[in-house]
Design an enzyme around this catalytic site. Structure first.
Site, PDB file in Angstrom:
ATOM      1  N   GLY A   9       2.911  76.708  38.192  1.00 45.59           N
ATOM      2  CA  GLY A   9       1.933  75.716  37.727  1.00 45.59           C
ATOM      3  C   GLY A   9       2.612  74.212  38.097  1.00 45.59           C
ATOM      4  O   GLY A   9       2.343  73.311  36.844  1.00 45.59           O
ATOM      5  N   SER A  11       2.380  71.824  40.282  1.00 49.00           N
ATOM      6  CA  SER A  11       1.624  70.384  41.274  1.00 49.00           C
ATOM      7  C   SER A  11       1.725  69.286  40.275  1.00 49.00           C
ATOM      8  O   SER A  11       1.537  68.217  41.127  1.00 49.00           O
ATOM      9  CB  SER A  11       0.491  71.288  41.828  1.00 49.00           C
ATOM     10  N   ARG A  12       1.508  69.376  39.210  1.00 50.66           N
ATOM     11  CA  ARG A  12       1.153  68.275  38.213  1.00 50.66           C
ATOM     12  C   ARG A  12       1.676  68.602  37.044  1.00 50.66           C
ATOM     13  O   ARG A  12       2.286  69.581  36.413  1.00 50.66           O
ATOM     14  CB  ARG A  12      -0.387  67.877  38.118  1.00 50.66           C
ATOM     15  N   ASN A  88       5.510  78.049  33.241  1.00 51.40           N
ATOM     16  CA  ASN A  88       4.531  76.705  32.997  1.00 51.40           C
ATOM     17  C   ASN A  88       3.207  76.910  33.017  1.00 51.40           C
ATOM     18  O   ASN A  88       2.214  76.247  32.095  1.00 51.40           O
ATOM     19  CB  ASN A  88       5.125  75.498  33.391  1.00 51.40           C
ATOM     20  N   SER A 140       3.186  76.431  22.537  1.00 50.11           N
ATOM     21  CA  SER A 140       2.488  75.680  22.048  1.00 50.11           C
ATOM     22  C   SER A 140       2.350  75.520  20.649  1.00 50.11           C
ATOM     23  O   SER A 140       2.562  76.490  19.873  1.00 50.11           O
ATOM     24  CB  SER A 140       0.940  75.636  22.384  1.00 50.11           C
ATOM     25  N   TYR A 153      -6.510  80.247  23.331  1.00 46.66           N
ATOM     26  CA  TYR A 153      -5.230  79.490  23.619  1.00 46.66           C
ATOM     27  C   TYR A 153      -4.318  79.884  22.721  1.00 46.66           C
ATOM     28  O   TYR A 153      -3.078  80.289  23.145  1.00 46.66           O
ATOM     29  CB  TYR A 153      -5.754  78.068  23.947  1.00 46.66           C
ATOM     30  N   LYS A 157      -0.598  81.832  23.333  1.00 46.97           N
ATOM     31  CA  LYS A 157       0.836  81.040  22.904  1.00 46.97           C
ATOM     32  C   LYS A 157       1.704  81.719  22.085  1.00 46.97           C
ATOM     33  O   LYS A 157       2.832  81.452  21.865  1.00 46.97           O
ATOM     34  CB  LYS A 157       0.530  79.668  22.838  1.00 46.97           C
ATOM     35  N   ILE A 186       0.959  66.353  24.562  1.00 47.27           N
ATOM     36  CA  ILE A 186       1.678  65.775  25.698  1.00 47.27           C
ATOM     37  C   ILE A 186       0.630  65.100  26.478  1.00 47.27           C
ATOM     38  O   ILE A 186      -0.393  65.831  26.932  1.00 47.27           O
ATOM     39  CB  ILE A 186       2.556  66.663  26.335  1.00 47.27           C
TER      40      ILE A 186
HETATM   41  P1  NAD Z   1      -1.973  70.850  33.491  1.00 44.09           P
HETATM   42  O1  NAD Z   1      -3.164  71.513  33.473  1.00 44.09           O
HETATM   43  O2  NAD Z   1      -1.694  69.506  33.969  1.00 44.09           O
HETATM   44  O3  NAD Z   1      -1.093  71.849  34.519  1.00 44.09           O
HETATM   45  C1  NAD Z   1      -1.183  73.169  34.504  1.00 44.09           C
HETATM   46  C2  NAD Z   1      -0.940  73.746  36.155  1.00 44.09           C
HETATM   47  O4  NAD Z   1      -0.960  75.105  35.830  1.00 44.09           O
HETATM   48  C3  NAD Z   1      -1.759  73.036  36.844  1.00 44.09           C
HETATM   49  O5  NAD Z   1      -1.350  72.583  37.985  1.00 44.09           O
HETATM   50  C4  NAD Z   1      -2.696  74.208  37.071  1.00 44.09           C
HETATM   51  O6  NAD Z   1      -3.193  74.331  38.489  1.00 44.09           O
HETATM   52  C5  NAD Z   1      -1.668  75.506  37.113  1.00 44.09           C
HETATM   53  N1  NAD Z   1      -2.201  76.895  36.839  1.00 44.09           N
HETATM   54  C6  NAD Z   1      -3.440  77.140  36.333  1.00 44.09           C
HETATM   55  N2  NAD Z   1      -3.837  78.347  36.284  1.00 44.09           N
HETATM   56  C7  NAD Z   1      -2.820  78.956  37.346  1.00 44.09           C
HETATM   57  C8  NAD Z   1      -2.846  80.382  37.903  1.00 44.09           C
HETATM   58  N3  NAD Z   1      -3.613  81.193  37.525  1.00 44.09           N
HETATM   59  N4  NAD Z   1      -1.541  80.522  38.882  1.00 44.09           N
HETATM   60  C9  NAD Z   1      -0.964  79.437  39.111  1.00 44.09           C
HETATM   61  N5  NAD Z   1      -0.743  78.197  38.493  1.00 44.09           N
HETATM   62  C10 NAD Z   1      -1.952  77.898  37.655  1.00 44.09           C
HETATM   63  O7  NAD Z   1      -1.365  71.397  32.081  1.00 44.09           O
HETATM   64  P2  NAD Z   1       0.089  70.724  31.315  1.00 44.09           P
HETATM   65  O8  NAD Z   1      -0.469  69.781  30.296  1.00 44.09           O
HETATM   66  O9  NAD Z   1       0.902  70.015  32.396  1.00 44.09           O
HETATM   67  O10 NAD Z   1       0.335  71.903  30.829  1.00 44.09           O
HETATM   68  C11 NAD Z   1       1.631  72.720  31.166  1.00 44.09           C
HETATM   69  C12 NAD Z   1       1.813  73.848  30.163  1.00 44.09           C
HETATM   70  O11 NAD Z   1       2.316  73.268  28.914  1.00 44.09           O
HETATM   71  C13 NAD Z   1       0.695  74.767  29.744  1.00 44.09           C
HETATM   72  O12 NAD Z   1       1.341  76.199  29.772  1.00 44.09           O
HETATM   73  C14 NAD Z   1       0.134  74.312  28.520  1.00 44.09           C
HETATM   74  O13 NAD Z   1      -0.386  75.303  27.828  1.00 44.09           O
HETATM   75  C15 NAD Z   1       1.629  74.096  27.982  1.00 44.09           C
HETATM   76  N6  NAD Z   1       1.287  72.916  27.091  1.00 44.09           N
HETATM   77  C16 NAD Z   1       1.050  71.663  27.163  1.00 44.09           C
HETATM   78  C17 NAD Z   1       0.653  70.930  26.222  1.00 44.09           C
HETATM   79  C18 NAD Z   1       0.105  69.331  26.387  1.00 44.09           C
HETATM   80  O14 NAD Z   1      -0.161  68.716  25.410  1.00 44.09           O
HETATM   81  N7  NAD Z   1      -0.136  69.127  27.633  1.00 44.09           N
HETATM   82  C19 NAD Z   1       0.787  71.225  24.709  1.00 44.09           C
HETATM   83  C20 NAD Z   1       1.253  72.499  24.710  1.00 44.09           C
HETATM   84  C21 NAD Z   1       1.616  73.326  25.570  1.00 44.09           C
END
Ligand code: NAD
Length: 245
Positions: A9, A11-12, A88, A140, A153, A157, A186
């Site tokens: 995951g 790309s972003r 991720n 998380s 979710y 986690k 985040i």
């Molecule tokens: P995001 O949505 O920006 O990025 C997640 C990426 O995962 C996306 O690029 C998406 O296309 C990819 N993805 C989704 N399903 C997929 C699949 N089946 N196969 C391959 N790729 C897939 O999210 P983020 O905020 O960057 O989160 C990244 C990680 O961190 C996640 O596991 C999220 O649960 C965890 N997280 C984020 C936060 C936060 O506040 N942003 C907090 C706690 C945990």
């Protein structure tokens, strides 16, 4: 020889920041996302290559066991080793438990939780044969403390935390470290979806009175992926600006 890091995951959001940071640390990078479209109008590959390391995209849906098997095989063939695996990829599909359709629950479990099994199984097998490797899973604070509206979710986690400890015990004697990070709030496309009211409520609970930046997650993951963390395994590091105190 340069290490190879696989980030699902990526790309972003947090994944892209981790990819960039591990590239700065000198790793060749295997990027993953669910489809090529996620990398369109996206300069992550160019940014990584500009750092003088290699970068390649491997598309796969990480909730699918067979797709992960093929992807890990392709990465191993392309780069020769898999030294770091960052699980991720993740999604949210929030809603109150009382009204949540079964499919909404199952989808989040498949993408967030089963993916970690898939990737730790196939990636871990490569690492066991090499007798070294670092796996870092994205948990998380929702998995540590629960969060209303996130039954699916938080379940996924919390499971990742148990899976991290089990894998650490299974792979430890083969020189493979397995740890998790538990981010708080985040700034990413995932949290952009929350309402202003939800964001303000979160901020109240954070000791540092600000949201986290993706680079602040990437920095801790960089440490866990490094030789400095060679005796750290089975741990969960909360990165939340003091959300839980
Ligand atoms: P995001 O949505 O920006 O990025 C997640 C990426 O995962 C996306 O690029 C998406 O296309 C990819 N993805 C989704 N399903 C997929 C699949 N089946 N196969 C391959 N790729 C897939 O999210 P983020 O905020 O960057 O989160 C990244 C990680 O961190 C996640 O596991 C999220 O649960 C965890 N997280 C984020 C936060 C936060 O506040 N942003 C907090 C706690 C945990």
């Amino acid at each position: 020889m340069a290490k190879t890091a696989v980030i699902t995951g990526s790309s972003r959001g947090i994944g892209a920041a981790v990819a960039l940071r591990l590239a700065k640390d000198g790793c060749n990078i295997a990027l993953n996302d669910i489809n090529e479209g996620m990398f369109e109008n996206n300069d992550i590959v160019d940014k990584i290559r500009a750092l003088g390391v290699e970068a390649e995209i491997f598309c796969a849906d990480v909730s699918k066991h067979d797709e992960c098997e093929s992807m890990v095989k392709a990465i191993k063939e392309r780069f020769g080793t898999i030294d770091v695996l960052v699980n991720n990829a993740g999604i949210t599909r929030d809603g109150l438990m009382a009204r949540m359709p079964e499919e909404q629950y199952d989808l989040v479990i498949a993408v967030n939780q089963k993916s970690v099994f898939n990737m730790m199984k196939f990636g871990g097998n490569v690492m066991m044969r090499q007798k070294h490797g670092k796996i870092i899973n994205l948990a998380s604070v929702a998995g540590l403390y629960g969060n209303p509206g996130q039954i699916n979710y938080s379940a996924s986690k919390a499971a990742i935390i148990g899976m991290t400890k089990t894998a650490a015990k299974e792979l430890g004697s083969r020189g493979v470290n397995v740890n998790a990070v538990a981010p708080g709030f985040i700034k990413t496309p995932m949290t952009d979806k929350l309402t202003e009211e939800q964001k303000a409520k979160m901020l109240e609970m954070i000791a540092m009175k600000r949201y986290g930046e993706v680079e602040e997650i990437a920095g801790v993951i960089s440490f866990l992926a490094s030789d400095d963390a060679s005796y750290v395994t089975g741990q969960v590091i909360e990165i939340s600006g003091g959300l839980s105190m």
